[in-house]
Design an enzyme around this catalytic site. Sequence first.
Site, mmCIF file in Angstrom:
data_model
loop_
_atom_site.group_PDB
_atom_site.id
_atom_site.type_symbol
_atom_site.label_atom_id
_atom_site.label_comp_id
_atom_site.label_asym_id
_atom_site.label_seq_id
_atom_site.Cartn_x
_atom_site.Cartn_y
_atom_site.Cartn_z
ATOM 1 N N TYR A 1 -7.330 -18.325 8.410
ATOM 2 C CA TYR A 1 -6.296 -17.578 9.141
ATOM 3 C C TYR A 1 -5.588 -18.494 10.145
ATOM 4 O O TYR A 1 -4.353 -18.582 10.163
ATOM 5 C CB TYR A 1 -6.980 -16.414 9.861
ATOM 6 C CG TYR A 1 -6.080 -15.546 10.719
ATOM 7 C CD1 TYR A 1 -4.986 -14.879 10.193
ATOM 8 C CD2 TYR A 1 -6.363 -15.360 12.087
ATOM 9 C CE1 TYR A 1 -4.199 -14.053 10.982
ATOM 10 C CE2 TYR A 1 -5.586 -14.541 12.876
ATOM 11 C CZ TYR A 1 -4.502 -13.887 12.325
ATOM 12 O OH TYR A 1 -3.723 -13.067 13.118
ATOM 13 N N ARG B 1 0.847 -1.200 0.000
ATOM 14 C CA ARG B 1 0.000 0.000 0.000
ATOM 15 C C ARG B 1 0.876 1.241 0.000
ATOM 16 O O ARG B 1 2.064 1.180 0.321
ATOM 17 C CB ARG B 1 -0.878 0.018 1.252
ATOM 18 C CG ARG B 1 -1.853 -1.133 1.299
ATOM 19 C CD ARG B 1 -2.875 -0.904 2.364
ATOM 20 N NE ARG B 1 -2.467 -1.353 3.676
ATOM 21 C CZ ARG B 1 -2.884 -0.803 4.814
ATOM 22 N NH1 ARG B 1 -3.673 0.248 4.792
ATOM 23 N NH2 ARG B 1 -2.497 -1.294 5.982
#
Length: 373
Positions: free
Chosen positions: A195, A90
């Site tokens: 996860y 990002r």
Amino acid sequence: MPVIRTLSKVAKQALLNPGCGCQPITVAVRTISFSPRQVTSDASFHSVSFSETDHPKVLITGGLGQLGVGLAKRLRKRFGNNNVILSDIRKPPSHVFHSGPFIYSDILDYKNLREIVVNNRITWLVHYSALLSAVGEANVSLARDVNITGLHNILDIAAEHGLRLFVPSTIGAFGPTSPRNPTPDLCVQRPRTIYGVSKVHAELMGEYYHHRYGLDFRCLRYPGIISADSQPGGGTTDYAVAIFHDAVKTGKFECNLKPETRLPMMYIDDCLRATVEMMEAPADTLSMRTYNINAMSFSPEELAQEVQKQLPDLEVTYDIDQVRQAIADSWPMNFDDSNARNDWGWKHDYDLPELVQTMLNYIGSDSRISQAN
Ligand SMILES: NC(=O)C1=CN([C@@H]2O[C@H](COP(=O)(O)OP(=O)(O)OC[C@H]3O[C@@H](n4cnc5c(N)ncnc54)[C@H](O)[C@@H]3O)[C@@H](O)[C@H]2O)C=CC1
Ligand SMILES: CC(=O)[C@H](N)C(=O)O
């Protein structure tokens, strides 16, 4: 063929010796610099050991999430600004970009990762990139790529270049068949989220690389982390951050977990300090490579009551998110971290009252500053 012969002898020994006292094997494997991606010809040439430098040269992956910027700040204070590189896919906010080295790195791009490690002579790798529990359930295939394929790249790069590697695990690495109150380091681990499955995989692969290739793998199972100046990335424990912001801004909070859902939690300063302490712990103090760490354990109801001691007008309602609730119901309620405390001296500073006071002071002063501007 002497290398192959030594290797197969070492592998045989490792398989025959199921206990963890594998130190001699570790040394033997490190000497021959065997690389899991078969980069054997010059593996020892580009391997940089930590002892070559005064300070480690650290790369943090996934560094723009809830934890990375705070860890970089702490490590930069300790090792110097230019010795800690934050990376992510990002775009960094301006204050992060101007506070120290930042670099683009997609952990799914193996060549790019290797280039960064080589060009910057990285010696420590903190691997924070991941999709957390709730976003992982919403995008299983991306979570599998990032959390599992990405981890394979990281392990191979770390093994090839002789790096010390930190990979966090989580309370989410346990499941409904694990003992939940308390949950010890070693017990059944059958998580029901992608996860959790990816984190058990990371724990096991890291430990396997440690015993097989001598990788200096270190792993802490974090509880839910609570921070004031960074936002959580889509987990089950996120409510415990949101309540503080909503309490200060609107005086109302809608909780997505049931009032009695008890989970282990920790203030970010304790989490980041534990991480640095674990990274710096002498190898001979580590009887294991994956440790539980803990600070406190509470339910939304108990947290709300503690916040209401400071903000009595806070109104809390409940609108249960079924996905998050099912996850939370399968996770530990209390975490047994006695091995971390005994082996390398782990000790938390923040219990529930200090956590609440610190969060409200921080968010309160922040919102007063933004109102004044
Ligand atoms: N925050 C918490 O409560 C806990 C966190 N952990 C672990 O600590 C680590 C850091 O957690 P957070 O900062 O909270 O996570 P986060 O979700 O806030 O940040 C993860 C970062 O990974 C990055 N990322 C995603 N795909 C990537 C890719 N392909 N290449 C590079 N980066 C990529 C994202 O852009 C994001 O900035 C994670 O591994 C997490 O599992 C463990 C337990 C609790
Ligand atoms: C405890 C964690 O690993 C994370 N905060 C999540 O809720 O997914």
